[in-house]
Design a protein around this motif. Structure first.
Motif, PDB file in Angstrom:
ATOM      1  N   THR A 184      49.267   8.577 -10.318  1.00 53.33           N
ATOM      2  CA  THR A 184      47.975   7.760 -10.113  1.00 53.33           C
ATOM      3  C   THR A 184      48.428   6.532  -9.270  1.00 53.33           C
ATOM      4  O   THR A 184      49.681   5.785  -9.310  1.00 53.33           O
ATOM      5  CB  THR A 184      47.692   7.461 -11.345  1.00 53.33           C
TER       6      THR A 184
ATOM      7  N   SER B 250      36.796  13.978  -9.111  1.00 48.04           N
ATOM      8  CA  SER B 250      35.428  14.085 -10.232  1.00 48.04           C
ATOM      9  C   SER B 250      34.469  13.053 -10.022  1.00 48.04           C
ATOM     10  O   SER B 250      33.221  13.222  -9.957  1.00 48.04           O
ATOM     11  CB  SER B 250      36.234  14.055 -11.553  1.00 48.04           C
TER      12      SER B 250
ATOM     13  N   THR C 145      40.018   9.832 -19.001  1.00 48.15           N
ATOM     14  CA  THR C 145      40.524  11.142 -18.134  1.00 48.15           C
ATOM     15  C   THR C 145      39.390  11.582 -17.311  1.00 48.15           C
ATOM     16  O   THR C 145      38.272  11.084 -17.318  1.00 48.15           O
ATOM     17  CB  THR C 145      41.000  12.241 -19.198  1.00 48.15           C
ATOM     18  N   PRO C 146      39.647  12.438 -16.236  1.00 48.75           N
ATOM     19  CA  PRO C 146      38.748  13.011 -15.358  1.00 48.75           C
ATOM     20  C   PRO C 146      37.443  13.805 -16.260  1.00 48.75           C
ATOM     21  O   PRO C 146      36.298  13.443 -15.990  1.00 48.75           O
ATOM     22  CB  PRO C 146      39.452  14.006 -14.687  1.00 48.75           C
TER      23      PRO C 146
ATOM     24  N   LEU D  11      42.591  14.090  -8.941  1.00 48.56           N
ATOM     25  CA  LEU D  11      41.427  14.858  -9.776  1.00 48.56           C
ATOM     26  C   LEU D  11      40.589  13.997 -10.151  1.00 48.56           C
ATOM     27  O   LEU D  11      39.098  14.358 -10.182  1.00 48.56           O
ATOM     28  CB  LEU D  11      42.513  15.663 -11.010  1.00 48.56           C
ATOM     29  N   TYR D  12      41.035  12.796 -10.617  1.00 47.22           N
ATOM     30  CA  TYR D  12      40.151  11.661 -10.753  1.00 47.22           C
ATOM     31  C   TYR D  12      39.055  11.437  -9.734  1.00 47.22           C
ATOM     32  O   TYR D  12      37.926  11.188  -9.821  1.00 47.22           O
ATOM     33  CB  TYR D  12      40.601  10.635 -11.456  1.00 47.22           C
ATOM     34  N   GLN D  13      39.441  11.189  -8.462  1.00 48.45           N
ATOM     35  CA  GLN D  13      38.678  10.846  -7.319  1.00 48.45           C
ATOM     36  C   GLN D  13      37.786  12.073  -7.012  1.00 48.45           C
ATOM     37  O   GLN D  13      36.718  11.909  -6.750  1.00 48.45           O
ATOM     38  CB  GLN D  13      39.739  10.631  -6.145  1.00 48.45           C
TER      39      GLN D  13
ATOM     40  N   VAL E 252      37.541  19.962  -7.092  1.00 47.48           N
ATOM     41  CA  VAL E 252      38.125  19.873  -8.418  1.00 47.48           C
ATOM     42  C   VAL E 252      38.813  21.223  -8.650  1.00 47.48           C
ATOM     43  O   VAL E 252      39.956  21.348  -9.139  1.00 47.48           O
ATOM     44  CB  VAL E 252      37.228  19.643  -9.526  1.00 47.48           C
TER      45      VAL E 252
END
Length: 614
Positions: free
Chosen positions: A49, A62, A89-90, A58-60, A70
């Motif tokens: 991160t 999402s 979290t995602p 993965l966050y981005q 994803v």
């Protein structure tokens, strides 16, 4: 390296450069370069991160609502439980935004649904929002055994939080209860229970479920208020009736000496006053200001309520006499309320096999047995009194219809049927007689099944915490079409309807500038399509003034009020006519816009006059 739910924050200069490069490729959806960086870049780069917000690949993906991306990142062994700086979290982010397909993908890849953020809030907290998408997210989380009894660090249980939003999220609250949430969940700071929150909103169905699950109607908050106080304050008669059916004490006094009658009197809820006085709430109790409920009603100009309370006071004084006999004892009234509340269940229990129609009469033995099995709130001694009133001919047969009416053991004014709405009477001359003031629950808020973000403060700008803080105006991002910056701002919980110094929301700006994609994005985030600026112009006024027919069409389809009236009385149609946008005028007319609406100019122009002039 073993993957955990803990964030792997990039620290060295090379790591930081690489994670930002990877995030750039994720935003660009460049799969070949993403895969190349993951394979050749820093070890476990895909689960790193960036150091500012704690955003990962993965966050981005999402945030961008890109299901395919994803899935691609998960195939590259992206860990679904990497948390940002706030512990989000995602899957939490996806649930907050209502991205149910992404929630499904993440849960399918074993995202941990029991993790909590830095505020102690788990996944289910992020699912509480009034849309079909959020309901789907909640259902998936519940099916994966997310913690329904999660309590935030501030001491707020999930069920209480959900019930605070009960007007819009009633079904979600019920689902949480059905999955085993504690019906007596209480906010540790305010001591307010889930039942109290539901009573504030007057949501009868939810209140029934809470009570059926074992909710205690007599819990008190830090000010000594119970559910009955909140129901009386809102004028929710049906809620009070349900509470009475579950043996609630309707006569509690708060720390300020206020009974539910004081609250009902202040609001002028006449029928609530009558009901409470009949169900044990003493009309002669004064609050700490020395006021009786009747005096509160008088001070608030509630004449109908005052009349009912004065009548209740006289009855209370009469029954306080040493030799007085109460023809409507509290136990009998409670039994009647209970029987009416459970009538359907009791009638089914009274039925015998082989009958095709409802049972009217049952044997004395069956009657007593059914009431005992269903735990009727009555002692054996008083039950025999009920039997005696219904079986005066000693035939050992009870007419259940008469029992549910309650008139064999209560006066007519005390039975539930006496509270049924009466047809409006007409005075001479044909004018309808105004009925006594009663409360009507507020209408359910109809919202588009899209996304919602929440924020407690009202900052006018959001910032990126660079070495030198750079403040970015939201409406500037709208004008430039910078969706990435807007998306990041809203994920940081900046209100989607935040207003600038000119009282314009981002959606109004998008409508003025003709930024269709931005407007579409804002509406998807549940921006208020009927918000108003200092002149009471709505987004539709701005779109019509600027002549953007595509945006006008989208606003109307999103339930914008077509004939919204500005401060000077002008409607969107008038704005379109004044600006000579024929296509906009044509579309508005097709949607049924009023051509005879009148503005506040000296001549009182209508849209028809304006179009003629132009």
């Amino acid at each position: 390296m073993e993957m955990t739910s803990k964030s792997v924050v990039a620290k060295g200069s090379v790591e930081i450069l690489q994670i930002y490069k990877l995030l750039q490729y994720v935003r660009e959806k460049n799969k070949p370069l993403i895969e190349k960086m993951v394979q050749m870049g820093w070890s476990n780069l895909i689960n790193m991160t960036e150091p500012k917000q704690g955003l990962g690949a993965l966050y981005q993906a999402s945030v961008d609502h890109d299901e395919d991306l994803v899935q691609f990142l998960l195939s590259l062994k992206a860990h679904p439980d990497i948390q940002d700086k706030k512990g989000c979290t995602p899957v939490m982010l996806a649930a907050q935004l209502g991205y149910y397909k992404i929630v499904y993908l993440l849960i399918k890849h074993r995202a941990n649904v029991t993790l909590t953020d830095e505020e102690g809030k788990g996944l289910l907290f992020y699912c509480i929002s009034p849309s079909k998408e959020h309901a789907l997210c909640l259902q998936m989380a519940l099916s994966s055994n997310a913690n329904v009894n999660n309590v935030s660090n501030s001491g707020k249980p999930l069920l209480v939080f959900a019930c605070e939003n009960a007007k819009d999220c009633e079904d979600l609250c019920i689902r949480i209860l059905e999955k085993g949430a504690d019906p007596n969940a209480v906010d540790q700071l305010t001591r307010c229970s889930a039942l109290m929150e539901a009573a504030k909103a007057g949501i009868v169905k939810l209140i029934r479920v809470i009570l059926q699950k074992g909710g205690n109607p007599n819990l008190l908050d830090q000010e000594g208020r119970c559910a009955a106080h909140f129901a009386a304050e809102g004028g929710f008669l049906e809620v009070l009736q349900v509470l009475s059916a579950y043996s609630a004490d309707l006569g509690f006094s708060t720390s300020k000496g206020k009974t539910p009658l004081h609250f009902a009197a202040a609001g002028g809820f006449t029928e609530c006053c009558r009901f409470l006085a009949q169900r044990g709430c003493n009309p002669k109790l004064k609050n700490l200001e020395g006021l009786l409920p009747s005096q509160v009603a008088k001070n608030n100009g509630q004449k109908a309520a005052l009349k009912a309370l004065k009548k209740a006071e006289k009855m209370h004084v009469k029954l306080s006499a040493p030799d007085a006999v109460n023809p409507n004892e509290l136990w009998a009234v409670t039994l009647h309320d209970w029987s009416c509340e459970h009538e359907g269940t009791l009638r089914r229990a009274f039925e015998t096999l082989g009958l095709d129609k409802p049972v009217e009469k049952v044997s004395l033995e069956t009657f007593v047995s059914v009431l005992n099995v269903h735990r009727a709130p009555v002692s054996n001694e008083n039950l025999q009194r009920i039997v005696k009133e219904h079986d005066k001919k000693l035939e050992s047969v009870i007419n259940v219809n008469e029992f549910f009416k309650g008139l064999k053991y209560l006066q007519k004014a005390f039975v539930i049927s006496s509270y049924a709405p009466k047809p409006a009477k007409k005075k001479k001359g044909g004018k309808e007689k105004k009925s006594a003031k009663t409360a009507t629950p507020l209408p359910m808020c109809t919202m588009p099944p899209e996304l919602i973000c929440r924020r407690e403060d009202t900052d006018s700008a959001w910032y990126i915490d660079d070495p030198e803080k750079i403040y970015t105006n939201i409406n500037y991002c709208v004008k430039t079409g910078d969706l990435d910056s807007l998306r990041l701002a809203f994920t940081q919980q900046v209100p989607v309807d935040i207003k600038d110094q000119f009282f314009k929301t981002p959606l109004m700006t998008a409508c003025s500038c003709g930024k269709y994609q931005v407007a579409k994005f804002l509406i998807s985030l549940r921006a208020d399509v009927n918000a108003v600026d200092q002149f009471n112009w709505t987004p539709l006024h701005h779109a019509c003034h600027a002549g953007h027919v595509d945006i006008i069409e989208m606003l109307v389809q999103s339930r914008a009020v077509v004939d919204a009236v500005a401060m000077n009385g002008e409607t969107p149609l008038m704005r379109a006519i004044e600006s000579c946008w024929f296509s906009c005028v044509e579309y508005l007319l097709k949607t049924g816009a009023k051509v005879n609406a009148e503005n506040k100019r000296a001549l009182g122009e209508t849209a028809h006059h304006q179009s003629t002039a132009h």
